[in-house]
Design an enzyme around this catalytic site. Structure first.
Site, PDB file in Angstrom:
ATOM      1  N   ALA A 153     -15.773  75.113  22.775  1.00 39.60           N
ATOM      2  CA  ALA A 153     -16.756  75.783  21.931  1.00 39.60           C
ATOM      3  C   ALA A 153     -16.315  77.224  21.732  1.00 39.60           C
ATOM      4  O   ALA A 153     -16.236  77.992  22.692  1.00 39.60           O
ATOM      5  CB  ALA A 153     -18.134  75.725  22.574  1.00 39.60           C
ATOM      6  N   HIS A 203     -26.349  70.360  19.637  1.00 39.25           N
ATOM      7  CA  HIS A 203     -24.972  69.868  19.705  1.00 39.25           C
ATOM      8  C   HIS A 203     -24.675  69.290  21.086  1.00 39.25           C
ATOM      9  O   HIS A 203     -24.058  68.227  21.209  1.00 39.25           O
ATOM     10  CB  HIS A 203     -23.997  71.007  19.391  1.00 39.25           C
ATOM     11  CG  HIS A 203     -23.627  71.107  17.945  1.00 39.25           C
ATOM     12  ND1 HIS A 203     -22.452  70.611  17.447  1.00 39.25           N
ATOM     13  CD2 HIS A 203     -24.290  71.632  16.893  1.00 39.25           C
ATOM     14  CE1 HIS A 203     -22.394  70.836  16.146  1.00 39.25           C
ATOM     15  NE2 HIS A 203     -23.496  71.454  15.782  1.00 39.25           N
TER      16      HIS A 203
END
Length: 366
Positions: free
Chosen positions: A219, A239
């Site tokens: 990420a 997410h």
């Protein structure tokens, strides 16, 4: 054992009765009956157990992973469990997101064939590879297709990515199998998924790695702060909740180091956010940027490209397609568009696969 698939679709069949959706319309040419599986034409097996008496030469065992059948010839079949819920021996509750699977992480015996409802929970394939139930010689059979998938062709495409067979109604597959599906992508392998905002690019990237036993989610965005930016924190949380529980998230901007040291599979989301950080670190967002700002950005991009070329992982990277609209009215907007467009070109040139996502659909770019 001989496993006969009398029907291969979801519980309503494909097309579903009286349904006129686009998926069912596309399925008329190859109709599929509701799922029905028999073993040697002697008894029927399903996720909840078996129907009919089981001859003494077979062993049927309920396990945390599903219903396991062993035949007198030594064949080993698993009808995988696709429902969620607590099971003995699963990972601790605080080690996975709420609502995630709890398949046992203890070593399990490999089987010859696994039947998976690949619409309800395709990530079961990755879970079983992780636990050792699915090995390199295990045939994965994807069933359960119906109008939750937009077409039979799309169902087959997904199965190929996961290394699974898609049988038609009436197909008989020996267990142990005589043939296996084509190998799924493995490292070193690079895939770039590009597209506009809300195009479906992140979902496509996640879908491609559902069957992998080991995934690092890189990420590149800022660490969420629920107090400073609750909307961003909630977006990140959504997410995280949709990822398989065993995926490991690394919040990092040092992508080159991660790509060089990681094995297994890596999902990078996304290159646009990484580039935003690099340009900021180098001072390009300032009104009067340092003289060496462009050189420093170029060096960081070059380092990333070298790591991308040499990685031994199966990498799927998401990026933004930022050049399809009007010319940005600001200097910073034009800088970002130009740098990202070049980065996408260079990464795409070093990738085995490049995909364009638009309106939730994916086009492979030759």
């Amino acid at each position: 054992m001989r496993i006969r698939f009398l029907g291969t679709a979801g519980h309503s069949g494909w097309p579903a009765p009286q349904c006129t959706c686009s998926s069912c319309n596309k399925a008329h040419a190859e109709r599929r009956l509701p799922l029905r599986v028999t073993v040697d034409d002697r008894f029927r097996i399903r996720e909840a157990g078996v129907l009919g008496p089981v001859p003494p030469e077979y062993t049927v065992t309920p396990t945390p992973d599903g219903i396991r059948v062993e035949g007198a010839d030594g064949g080993r079949l698993l009808y995988a469990r696709s429902t969620q819920g607590p099971l003995p021996g699963g990972p601790p509750a605080d080690a996975r997101p709420a609502g995630s699977s709890v398949y046992s992480s203890a070593p399990e015996q490999q089987v010859d064939m696994v039947i998976v409802d690949a619409v309800r929970r395709p990530e079961v394939i990755g879970e079983l590879r992780r636990s050792g139930v699915i090995g390199v010689t295990t045939a994965v059979v994807a069933v359960g297709g119906d109008h939750r998938v937009r077409s039979p062709q799309e169902f087959a495409r997904r199965a190929r990515l996961w290394g699974a067979l898609v049988p038609g109604d009436g197909t008989v597959i020996p267990c142990p199998p005589a043939v296996w599906p084509e190998s799924r992508p493995r490292g070193p392998h690079r895939t770039l998924v590009t597209g506009g905002a809300r195009s479906g690019k992140s979902r496509e990237a996640e879908l491609r790695l559902l069957a992998e036993p080991k995934v690092v989610y890189a990420a590149t965005g800022p660490v969420p702060d629920a107090e400073a930016d609750p909307e961003w924190a909630e977006r990140v949380s959504r997410h995280v909740r949709r990822r398989p529980w065993w995926w490991r998230t690394e919040q990092t901007t040092d992508l080159a180091v991660l790509l060089r040291r990681t094995r297994g599979a890596v999902l990078v989301d996304c290159l646009g956010t990484w580039l935003t950080w690099v340009m900021g670190e180098c001072g390009l967002w300032e009104e009067d940027p340092p003289r060496d700002a462009e050189e420093r950005v170029e060096a960081a991009v070059h380092d990333l490209l070298e790591a991308w070329r040499s990685t031994q992982a199966y990498v799927v990277a998401v990026t933004n397609e930022a050049g399809s609209g009007v010319v940005p009215p600001t200097r910073s907007g034009r800088l970002f568009r130009d740098h990202l467009g070049l980065l996408n070109q260079w990464v795409g040139a070093e990738s085995e696969d490049v995909l364009l996502a638009a309106a939730g659909r994916v086009v492979e770019l030759p």
